[in-house]
Motif scaffolding. Structure first.
Motif, short mmCIF file in Angstrom:
data_model
loop_
_atom_site.label_atom_id
_atom_site.label_comp_id
_atom_site.label_asym_id
_atom_site.label_seq_id
_atom_site.Cartn_x
_atom_site.Cartn_y
_atom_site.Cartn_z
N ILE A 67 0.84 -1.31 -0.03
CA ILE A 67 0.04 0.00 0.04
C ILE A 67 0.69 1.27 -0.07
N GLY A 68 2.19 1.02 -0.08
CA GLY A 68 3.15 2.26 -0.23
C GLY A 68 2.91 3.17 0.93
N ASN A 70 5.38 3.06 3.43
CA ASN A 70 6.85 3.58 3.81
C ASN A 70 7.25 2.98 5.28
N CYS A 72 8.49 0.29 5.98
CA CYS A 72 9.32 -0.67 5.73
C CYS A 72 10.91 0.19 5.62
N VAL A 90 7.76 -0.04 -3.57
CA VAL A 90 9.10 0.20 -3.23
C VAL A 90 9.87 -0.67 -4.03
N CYS A 107 5.89 -4.44 8.05
CA CYS A 107 4.85 -4.30 6.77
C CYS A 107 3.40 -4.76 7.49
N PRO A 108 2.61 -3.76 7.35
CA PRO A 108 1.14 -3.85 7.86
C PRO A 108 0.49 -5.05 6.83
N VAL A 111 3.60 -8.22 2.95
CA VAL A 111 3.95 -8.61 1.40
C VAL A 111 5.43 -8.65 1.47
N LEU A 112 6.07 -8.48 2.42
CA LEU A 112 7.52 -8.78 2.25
C LEU A 112 7.86 -10.08 2.98
#
Ligand code: SF4
Ligand code: SF4
Lengths: 133, 336, 412
Positions: A67-68, A70, A72, A90, A107-108, A111-112
């Motif tokens: 969701i961008g 930021n 991370c 990112v 990361c909420p 996704v990482l």
């Protein structure tokens, strides 16, 4: 004179060595040629030692879920993550990443993730394999 | 006196033997590394690794330090190699009598054995590096140290042959022809066994291997006498090391285990020569594994002071003890 | 012998370092020798400044924790633990009990692998490569368990401000226990190989002596101090994490039966016995680990803002395998700490080199140098950047420079 090691080594000669074998039995004249042959099934390679579960290797990024936010970037100790304003996504530079997985924790969207892939050596910092986006 | 033919044959044989000696010497180094690796639970390098190393060393340039004495510095490896090869020519290989047998005896061999070490000392002092200087001093000290036990072995052997009424007691050919174990009674056997053990401990010292590698002591002197050597010069030293290993093994075989296979198999002529040569090398390999590989793998490095005490006191006494047992034995044999 | 070749009379100088096979990390020694004997020894550290503290002062505590993992190549948890404890005191964080136990487990596993690594290095310095291979081979067992628990071999990334990042679940216990049992079986063999070997004992007994008084005077820490009879161990003296719940006492060489000489041999004894002690500690911790959360705050943004609000300064300490490690942190309401200072354990031990080395043989220099288990990259701090064209700075120079810098920062 006590030499306890002598017994130890005489017993050891007849045991199997503990060394992890090098991928190729002998250093091939050309590594790339050798790897090609392995790929074609003409040569065999000693497999690398298995990684444990939850090993932290090369980072994996699912850009569709991002969701961008930021977050991370805020915790990355190595400044390995870059924000791309146009796409609101990112980009991760693997050559800079120190495999701490701190970004995974924050990361909420989750996704990482870290993959078990660790054979990452290359000559080019900006090779395709070294940039995750 | 000597006909041209004999000289020519001698030269040819010497050349052939030198090459064989170098090859076998390097193989010995390879076997040593391989077995030592197995003892340490490693896979170890392939047997031909010394050849690969040598090829690389010989293709590299010599670097001569600024404050070295170039002539001495460059001469040392050549002298070391040449003298080790010359010793080889004095040794009987299996049933083949020494090529230079007519020109010298065990005493000369003992002197020649000291030459490679002396060359290293000279090269070390000529390097102009503090590490090499300390290493050269240590090399000198240990050389003097192991000379005493070595001398008692030589004297014991010569005494044995002499008291048994054998002509030319110092000639290697007569030593090989009369296995010393057959010349003594039970007391002498014990004496000879003590001397054999002494010789087994002198060999690694002669070859500067752990625990006696103080002159090279990688961890404190970074290679000591050899620290400034590189490229071709280091390559020559490597060959010399291989040949020296063969020589020490060959000497042990000649003195203590001179038996051959060919009489047993009823062979003669060239077949006998070949079989005996192979048997000879097999004996050398076995002895080297026992007295060099096992010891260097199973011990920590000594301080130079320990080397001196060990050889002057412990092995000095052991050597003299063995010698006196041998003499006692022959004196007793004379009485009864 | 006129070309500067040493004779018995004239002392000559042997330099060792900064790059030398006896040294695993750069430091420079100068020895004035007389024959084989070291008459005078001097050393100059400071060859590997990396500016890690400066990097930290531009990052937030969550980032710094991972930076601290990388201060040392061997102690992967020592520095992060000490740093986290400093920040926890400033922010007033109560670490959950379970996290405390996990921290102790990993710290003790680290002690095992570090001491075995040292044992290998020591054997190598003695010219005993076989023992070196053996020690490092058995060390792999603990490395594997560390990798199994944390995910990586060296940079564990386990500690987080306010707890730990990964739990140890019951499923993992059998693997850990298997490793511990392996070490228990192995200990007798290691003690035998190291302490009964004649070639090792003649090299190590009465070499590198550090008397009790000298050890006190120089404020040595860790096994170096304990081998000289100084009863000193942060885990016991100022218990933290779960150490307070454990029944442990500092290990002295007398535990092996002999007296206390303060020589290299005693340092081997202490470290090998500490491996055994660590095995027991881990076993106890696994058994007594309470249930509960492993983090004070699992939502990292919340943790970050709590850190950002905090004001104050604190010192975090930890008994590293080499001795006490200390982190000083000051925070003033910004993301990054205002000050971060690391004192690695070797810093306190380096000066014991001089009394140990003087009067010893050159052949024993490598093992004596290694016997304090120096970790120089963690220790070196000062680097002269520009302007001041001097290699050596005295205390006065440093004081003047720091005053100047403080003025500059405060803008007056
Ligand atoms: S794993 Fe660590 S270093 Fe790598 S991108 Fe994520 S936060 Fe940055
Ligand atoms: S924290 Fe996760 S969601 Fe947020 S920007 Fe990074 S990858 Fe995307």
């Amino acid at each position: 004179m006590a030499l306890p090691m002598i017994r130890e080594i005489l017993a050891q000669v007849f045991k199997i060595p503990a060394t992890n074998p090098f991928p190729a039995r002998f250093l091939p004249p050309s590594v790339t040629e050798f790897l090609k042959k392995v790929g074609a099934g003409e040569a065999t390679i000693n497999p690398p030692v298995a990684t444990p579960p939850r090993f932290r290797g090369k980072i994996v990024y699912d850009r569709d879920g991002c969701i961008g936010c930021n977050l991370c970037i805020r915790v990355c100790p190595a400044h390995a993550i870059e924000f791309i304003p146009e796409t609101k996504r990112v980009r991760i530079y693997v050559t800079q990443c120190i495999f701490c997985s701190q970004c995974n924790d924050i990361c909420p969207k989750g996704v990482l993730t870290m993959s078990p892939e660790f054979l990452l050596g290359t000559e080019d910092r900006f090779a395709e394999s070294q940039i995750v986006e | 006196m000597l006909s041209m033919d004999v000289i020519l044959v001698t030269i040819l044989a010497a050349g052939a033997l030198s090459i064989i000696g170098i090859v076998v010497g390097l193989i010995l180094l390879g076997i040593d590394r391989r077995i030592s690796a197995r003892m340490q639970a490693r896979i170890g390098p392939p047997l031909r690794q010394p050849f690969i190393d040598l090829k690389k060393l010989l293709s590299k340039e010599n670097i001569i330090p600024e404050n070295a004495i170039p002539s001495l510095f460059n001469a040392a490896p050549i002298v070391a190699l040449a003298s080790s090869i010359v010793v080889l020519l004095y040794l009987p290989i299996g049933s083949m009598m020494p090529i230079l047998g007519g020109y010298g005896d065990l005493i000369l061999v003992m002197y020649l054995l000291a030459v490679p070490a002396l060359a290293m000392v000279a090269g070390g002092f000529a390097s102009g590096s503090p590490y090499a200087t300390v290493g050269a001093q240590r090399e000198m000290v240990s050389m003097i140290a192991y000379e005493l036990p070595l001398a008692s072995i030589v004297i014991a052997v010569a005494w044995l042959l002499y008291s048994s009424g054998i002509a030319d007691p110092f000639a290697l050919s007569s030593i090989v022809a009369n296995p010393i174990w057959s010349l003594v009674g039970p007391i002498g056997m014990v004496g000879l066994f003590v001397l054999l053990l002494t010789f087994a401990w002198v060999s690694p010292a002669e070859l500067s291997k752990i625990p006696f590698d103080t002159p090279e002591a990688e961890t404190e002197l970074a290679g000591g006498v050899l620290v400034e050597y590189s490229g071709k010069n280091l390559g020559l030293f490597t060959i010399a090391q291989g040949v020296k290993t063969l020589v020490m093994g060959g000497l042990a075989v000649a003195i203590f285990f001179p038996w051959n296979l060919s009489p047993l198999l009823g062979l003669a002529g060239y077949a006998a020569l070949a079989v005996d040569a192979v048997f000879f090398f097999a004996k050398v390999i076995l002895l080297m594994i026992l007295s060099v590989t096992v010891i260097r793998t199973g011990l920590a490095r000594f301080r130079i002071t320990h080397v001196v005490t060990l050889f002057w006191v412990w092995f000095g006494v052991a050597g003299l003890f063995g010698l006196s047992l041998v003499i006692l034995d022959s004196v007793l044999a004379g009485w009864f | 012998m006129s070309d500067g070749t040493p004779t018995k009379k004239a002392p000559y100088v042997v330099p060792i370092g900064p790059i030398h096979p006896a040294l695993k990390e750069p430091v420079q020694f100068l020895f004035e020798m007389e024959g084989e004997v070291v008459k005078k020894a001097d050393f100059a550290p400071g060859q590997t400044h990396r500016g890690i503290e400066w990097m930290g002062m531009h990052r937030n505590p969550v980032q710094i924790v991972h930076l601290t993992d990388r201060i040392c190549g061997i102690c992967g948890v020592t520095h992060s633990l000490a740093f986290a404890r400093a920040v926890e005191q400033i922010v007033d964080i109560e670490v959950p009990a379970r996290a405390d136990y996990i921290r102790v487990i990993i710290a003790e596993l680290e002690r095992i692998q570090s001491h075995l690594l040292w044992a290998g290095v020591a054997a190598h310095e003695l010219g005993f490569d076989t023992l070196f291979y053996l020690a490092w081979r058995v060390r792999e067992e603990s490395m594997d368990v560390i990798e199994y628990i944390t995910g990586n071999r060296i940079n564990y990334g386990l500690v987080q401000v306010g707890g730990v990042r990964r739990d140890i679940v019951p499923d993992q216990h059998p693997t850990i226990k298997k490793c511990l049992d392996g070490y228990r079986d192995l200990l007798g063999k290691m003690l035998n190989l190291f302490l009964n070997d004649t070639t090792i004992s003649i090299r190590c007994k009465d070499t590198g002596l550090l008397t009790f008084e000298k050890a006190l005077e120089l404020s040595c820490v860790g096994p170096t101090a304990r081998a000289s009879g100084v009863v000193k161990d942060v885990r016991v003296d100022y218990p933290y994490s779960a150490y307070g719940d454990l029944d442990i006492s500092p290990i002295l060489p007398s535990a092996y039966g002999g007296g206390i000489n303060g020589d290299v041999y005693d340092r081997i004894v202490v470290r090998l016995l500490e491996v055994a002690q660590s095995v027991e500690i881990i076993e106890t911790c696994l058994k007594e680990m309470p249930d509960g959360p492993i983090l004070w705050e699992s939502k990292l943004p919340k943790l970050l803002s709590a850190c950002k609000k905090a004001h104050g300064e604190a010192v975090g300490r930890h008994e590293a395998p080499r001795g006490e490690c200390l982190h000083y942190v000051a925070m003033d309401g910004h993301e990054a700490p205002a000050m971060w200072k690391v004192k690695a354990s070797s810093y306190s031990n380096l000066h014991s080199w001089i009394p140990m080395l003087e009067g010893e043989q050159l052949a024993d220099v490598p093992i004596i140098v290694a016997s304090i288990d120096p970790c120089l990259s963690c220790t070196d701090r000062v680097a002269v950047l520009r302007g001041v064209k001097r290699d050596l700075m005295t205390k006065e120079d440093l004081h003047r420079l720091s005053v100047e810098k403080t003025r500059r920062i405060q803008g007056c």
